[in-house]
Motif scaffolding. Structure first.
Motif, short mmCIF file in Angstrom:
data_model
loop_
_atom_site.label_atom_id
_atom_site.label_comp_id
_atom_site.label_asym_id
_atom_site.label_seq_id
_atom_site.Cartn_x
_atom_site.Cartn_y
_atom_site.Cartn_z
N PHE A 6 21.00 45.96 52.25
CA PHE A 6 22.13 46.25 53.10
C PHE A 6 22.39 47.74 53.08
O PHE A 6 21.98 48.43 52.14
N PHE A 7 23.05 48.28 54.08
CA PHE A 7 23.41 49.69 54.08
C PHE A 7 24.81 49.85 54.62
O PHE A 7 25.30 49.02 55.39
N ASP A 8 25.48 50.91 54.19
CA ASP A 8 26.79 51.29 54.71
C ASP A 8 26.65 52.67 55.36
O ASP A 8 25.98 53.55 54.81
N GLY A 56 23.41 45.92 57.82
CA GLY A 56 24.28 47.03 57.45
C GLY A 56 25.56 47.01 58.23
O GLY A 56 25.77 46.16 59.10
#
Length: 124
Positions: A6-8, A56
């Motif tokens: 996952f990414f933010d 994300g």
């Protein structure tokens, strides 16, 4: 198993950032706020968590700020020149126009409305 789960992407103005990414990537982001903390705002990119790539979200936090110089997320495109062309009209800017990267295709780098640099990648 995916190496990146996952990414933010940190933002200051959620509405402005959401409009930028929905316009440039021609997609819809879904509300994914934290049920334990009403100050956290999140807008998620579609993901089934089973296919290639990583999910994300755009994230607005008091303790994390947007800007260049950190990690860079590359979004997969059919032709990164298309998304690059939408970036300026959506309030961002082009840092590096579509450029060849040998056998790995092409990349473009743009800045979003929050000051984050993001990459766009395509095979053509």
């Amino acid at each position: 198993m995916r190496k990146v789960g996952f990414f933010d992407i940190y933002v200051d103005d959620m509405d402005r950032a959401q409009a930028f990414y929905e316009t440039v990537l021609d997609t819809e982001l879904a509300v994914m706020d934290d049920p334990n903390d009403a100050t956290i705002q999140m807008r998620a990119f579609a993901d089934d968590f089973a296919s290639h790539g990583a999910g994300g979200a755009l994230v607005k936090l008091d303790f994390a700020k947007p800007g260049p110089g950190g990690s860079m997320v590359y979004f997969t495109c059919d032709d990164c020149a298309v998304e690059e062309g939408r970036a300026t009209a959506a309030g961002g800017s082009v840092v590096r126009p579509k450029s060849p990267i040998g056998e790995h295709g092409f990349v473009a780098v743009v800045t979003d409305t929050e000051g984050n640099m993001i990459g766009l990648h395509s095979l053509v």
